[in-house]
Design an enzyme around this catalytic site. Structure first.
Site, PDB file in Angstrom:
ATOM      1  N   TYR A 136       0.896  -1.218   0.087  1.00 35.83           N
ATOM      2  CA  TYR A 136       0.196  -0.062  -0.060  1.00 35.83           C
ATOM      3  C   TYR A 136       0.745   1.337   0.142  1.00 35.83           C
ATOM      4  CZ  TYR A 136      -3.834   3.023   0.576  1.00 35.83           C
ATOM      5  OH  TYR A 136      -4.742   4.180   0.487  1.00 35.83           O
ATOM      6  N   GLN A 197     -10.620   0.044   0.714  1.00 43.05           N
ATOM      7  CA  GLN A 197     -11.378  -0.641  -0.595  1.00 43.05           C
ATOM      8  C   GLN A 197      -9.932  -1.586  -1.388  1.00 43.05           C
ATOM      9  OE1 GLN A 197     -11.744   2.563  -0.311  1.00 43.05           O
ATOM     10  NE2 GLN A 197     -11.309   3.711  -2.131  1.00 43.05           N
ATOM     11  N   ASN A 220      -3.723   6.134   5.897  1.00 45.14           N
ATOM     12  CA  ASN A 220      -4.324   6.860   6.860  1.00 45.14           C
ATOM     13  C   ASN A 220      -5.242   5.886   7.724  1.00 45.14           C
ATOM     14  OD1 ASN A 220      -6.781   5.635   5.494  1.00 45.14           O
ATOM     15  ND2 ASN A 220      -7.002   7.684   4.191  1.00 45.14           N
ATOM     16  N   SER A 243       5.689   8.939  14.366  1.00 44.22           N
ATOM     17  CA  SER A 243       7.258   9.010  14.188  1.00 44.22           C
ATOM     18  C   SER A 243       7.971   9.559  15.472  1.00 44.22           C
ATOM     19  CB  SER A 243       7.645   9.517  12.738  1.00 44.22           C
ATOM     20  OG  SER A 243       8.997   8.880  12.571  1.00 44.22           O
ATOM     21  N   GLN A 265      12.205  15.455  12.241  1.00 43.81           N
ATOM     22  CA  GLN A 265      11.070  14.455  12.854  1.00 43.81           C
ATOM     23  C   GLN A 265       9.799  15.226  12.669  1.00 43.81           C
ATOM     24  OE1 GLN A 265      12.335  11.607  12.948  1.00 43.81           O
ATOM     25  NE2 GLN A 265      10.341  11.046  13.051  1.00 43.81           N
ATOM     26  N   HIS A 268       7.086  15.844  10.039  1.00 44.24           N
ATOM     27  CA  HIS A 268       6.212  14.789   9.434  1.00 44.24           C
ATOM     28  C   HIS A 268       4.709  15.051   9.678  1.00 44.24           C
ATOM     29  CE1 HIS A 268       8.583  11.743   7.737  1.00 44.24           C
ATOM     30  NE2 HIS A 268       9.532  11.727   8.712  1.00 44.24           N
ATOM     31  N   GLU A 333      11.898   5.029  18.224  1.00 43.26           N
ATOM     32  CA  GLU A 333      11.616   4.500  16.870  1.00 43.26           C
ATOM     33  C   GLU A 333      13.236   4.616  16.249  1.00 43.26           C
ATOM     34  OE1 GLU A 333       9.240   6.635  14.177  1.00 43.26           O
ATOM     35  OE2 GLU A 333       9.255   5.237  12.595  1.00 43.26           O
ATOM     36  N   HIS A 334      13.428   6.102  16.410  1.00 38.95           N
ATOM     37  CA  HIS A 334      14.795   6.364  15.968  1.00 38.95           C
ATOM     38  C   HIS A 334      15.709   7.089  17.161  1.00 38.95           C
ATOM     39  CE1 HIS A 334      12.307   7.421  12.712  1.00 38.95           C
ATOM     40  NE2 HIS A 334      12.997   6.761  11.997  1.00 38.95           N
ATOM     41  N   ASP A 367      16.667   7.233   6.500  1.00 39.71           N
ATOM     42  CA  ASP A 367      15.417   7.299   5.842  1.00 39.71           C
ATOM     43  C   ASP A 367      15.451   7.100   4.498  1.00 39.71           C
ATOM     44  OD1 ASP A 367      14.451   8.121   8.219  1.00 39.71           O
ATOM     45  OD2 ASP A 367      14.497  10.384   7.898  1.00 39.71           O
ATOM     46  N   GLU A 421      -1.796 -36.055  29.425  1.00 40.36           N
ATOM     47  CA  GLU A 421      -2.638 -34.944  29.004  1.00 40.36           C
ATOM     48  C   GLU A 421      -3.992 -35.485  28.679  1.00 40.36           C
ATOM     49  OE1 GLU A 421      -0.795 -32.653  25.863  1.00 40.36           O
ATOM     50  OE2 GLU A 421       0.659 -31.908  27.123  1.00 40.36           O
ATOM     51  N   HIS A 426      -3.708 -39.449  20.657  1.00 45.41           N
ATOM     52  CA  HIS A 426      -2.159 -39.126  20.317  1.00 45.41           C
ATOM     53  C   HIS A 426      -1.262 -40.041  20.699  1.00 45.41           C
ATOM     54  CE1 HIS A 426      -3.809 -34.918  19.911  1.00 45.41           C
ATOM     55  NE2 HIS A 426      -2.697 -34.508  19.697  1.00 45.41           N
TER      56      HIS A 426
END
Lengths: 436, 436
Positions: A136, A197, A220, A243, A265, A268, A333-334, A367, A421, A426
């Protein structure tokens, strides 16, 4: 000193610091019933009528009319034309970035293995690529060619045979850099659809769009919710939060560099989080002054200012040890280790998506083109998850090949444990193979 | 011939076969609003009041009273005592199984790696264990010591420092085999709590129970829903569907063995799925006759009969190639290649959780002691996921160490790409490091 730009100034040696920090880090994506019910409806419609529903939602949401799905597929020639249309500089930058990302990710490919026991039994694990993956790519403002590189290359390195990209083109608008990145990375098919969709089409398959095994890539809130819903039918990558960057500074280096790294950063979106930990109060002031001076020069200054004010912080720490402890609590994250002797602090960091070591290792290089993936765990999930990698596009199958002698030895153990068990079938399936 | 036991008989060469097969495989766990709202309430309560809520739910659901959480923790001596209380045969079986599982999983441990470029930049990935993991073990009928082995051992092989097990003890009833398995695998702490309240306690932490980074292990619908909800705050393993076996037979071997292997799956619960594909019509009849003859001898015959009738099938296939194609469509959790020349068919199988190769490789050996993990992807998810393994308890951190020379070379590329994405602060943070 007084500063123009609003950003929290904290002191890690204050008794209430950890509570303040936790409040600063807290972020909960709100459940939105409108999104929930829209996604439910879209998934249901695409699942039941396929192409027709996808075309209808594409008309409604993207204002793109199509008489058949064929019109919503971009021919490979168009991807190549997009690549050819770039400046030489852009094309070369994309090519070099793609090559470096490929070289790095080739180290991640896992191989099948096995071992044979004395009785001839063979145990192992067969590692194979996923058959087909959906990628995506968002349309509009957050449509990033680097995201195509970072998602497509590990899939191709893993050996995924068919990589299907979806990217919405609202009112027909296409991003040539994104199409060029698809051409460079060998994406196999591209459909100009998006939203829930597109996720539904990839997850369930339609008359035209083949069902994939996994869907990756950012989107999104509708896309994120759709991915969450189809998980199980297909695999998905992480659902990313805002981020984050955490910079640890010992006061060495340039205040301007640190300020700009925080901006990178913050630009964004206003939920992005930029935090600086520094042992040197004077340097913190210098960074704050640099923020004041540089912010007005930034085209995205409004987003940056809101992000710094709402989610940013300049924090005075008592020591680099304390800074590392805070970093491990945040699991950013960073993480930039912006200090003289940065390399020796790597081992002190237990939780981070990526560690940028030293003054020259600015996050922007990671990046785009250093080689490692820019899809990284956010919101503290670096405690338990990893950067996107080749391993996300490979799967493993256990191989259990048992010799007649092995079945004698193992069958007795399995029988004892199975009876323990209460699973008698088994036990008997193992016992039947025993030579009395 | 006519047979007493109801089980579908299908022919893969009929034109409507694939539709029939897909209908047979279809399984959707129904959303249950009662479970949803109960779990919401429990998560909220444990998150806000911690120990008090956990004790209250434990009193209400498990009928176990505790004045403080300390009473709900089992001392290590009690685990050891449980191990000592077993028969020698049981203790040895557990020990050998644990050793074999450990040896197999040691092959899965990933190591950190890096490489240094000509300009002195260093790129790599640091692999580290999770700090702390929670292991859910069901109480009651489905309380399996083998499940403790299969979940705890890969975590310990990964190097997880603290492994916290939760196991409900309804009305105080403890399973000594489960506690013994905890002792053998080196589980660090055990709390006698269960349900959504145990998942919440592990995910959020309480005054007594430390917050973990990941929760693994099977559970009922409340536990599964709670795990789904806390995902993101902590990692979770897969939410498993009903267990499945697919057997491919060329008509060689013993019909009784195949019948019992089908039973071993079916005895789990009535939703478990047992399917046989065979090229030999006579052998299919022989298996059906063996089912008729053996079923009345099984203690769990009612569950087995329901599972076979509702979800099982004996399918005549035109060729072994067709059988493998069907197996890839099903992507079964367990696949037995019950044939003469089984090994040479492994490569034809692209999607399966585990492949049991040859007549001696019965699934029960893999369930207990062959070495590979018995936690496997169900419901077609072997197309995109893997057996539980050491890799589920390790995480990766990218290392991006850039030299001054590297920053010159990479900075120009990053700048071009960042400007192309309209991210000027990204571009300038790279450009600032360029020596003009």
């Amino acid at each position: 000193m007084s500063f123009a730009t609003p950003i929290r100034r904290l002191d890690a040696r204050q008794p209430d610091f950890l509570a303040t920090l936790d409040a600063l880090l807290a972020f909960e994506s709100e459940a939105d019933e409108r999104i929930d019910s829209a996604v439910t409806e879209i998934l249901r419609a695409v699942r039941s009528t396929g192409d027709a529903a996808v075309m209808e939602y594409t008309r409604r949401f993207d204002h793109v009319e199509a008489k058949s799905m064929v019109e919503l597929e971009l021919p490979k020639a168009e991807l190549q034309a997009a690549l050819d249309s770039l400046t030489v500089e852009q094309r070369e930058a994309l090519r070099i970035a793609a090559d470096r990302v490929r070289i790095y990710h080739e180290r991640q490919r896992a191989e099948s293995w096995d071992y044979v026991e004395a009785d001839g039994s063979r145990l192992g694990q067969k590692v194979t690529p996923l058959d087909r993956v959906g990628l995506y790519v968002p349309g509009g403002r957050a449509s990033y060619p680097s995201s195509v590189l970072m998602n497509a290359i590990p899939a191709k390195v893993a050996g995924v045979e068919e990589l299907i990209m979806v990217v919405p083109t609202p009112r027909g608008e296409k991003n040539p850099l994104v199409l060029a990145a698809a051409a460079i990375t060998g994406v196999d098919r591209v459909f100009t659809i998006g939203g829930a969709q597109a996720v539904a089409a990839l997850a369930y398959g339609t008359q035209t769009i083949p069902q994939v095994d996994k869907i990756v890539g950012p989107g999104n809130a509708f896309v994120a919710e759709a991915k969450r819903r189809v998980f199980g039918t297909v695999g998905i990558d992480m659902v990313a939060g805002p981020s984050e960057v955490l910079i640890i500074s010992d006061g060495s280096g340039h205040a301007d560099w640190v300020a700009m790294d925080l901006f990178a950063q913050a630009e964004h979106d206003e939920l992005a989080q930029s935090i600086l930990l520094c042992t040197d109060a004077g340097f913190l002031d210098a960074v704050h002054a640099a923020i004041d001076r540089l912010l007005p020069t930034m085209p995205r200054r409004e987003t940056i200012a809101r992000s710094l004010a709402n989610r940013g912080a300049l924090i005075h720490v008592g020591s680099l040890e304390q800074a590392c402890a805070i970093a491990n609590r945040i699991a950013p994250e960073h993480l930039e280790l912006s200090m003289e002797d940065a390399e020796r602090w790597i081992d002190a960091i237990r939780h981070a998506g990526a560690i940028f070591v030293g003054h020259w290792a600015v996050e922007a290089l990671g990046d785009y083109c250093a080689g490692p993936n820019h899809v990284l765990p956010t919101m503290r999930s670096a405690r338990f998850s990893s950067p996107l990698g080749v391993y996300d596009f490979q799967k493993r199958t256990s191989i259990v090949q048992i010799s007649e002698a092995g079945a004698q030895h193992l069958g007795k153990i399995a029988s004892v444990l199975a009876h323990g068990e209460g699973l008698q079938a088994h036990a008997r399936s193992a016992e039947m193979r025993l030579k009395v």
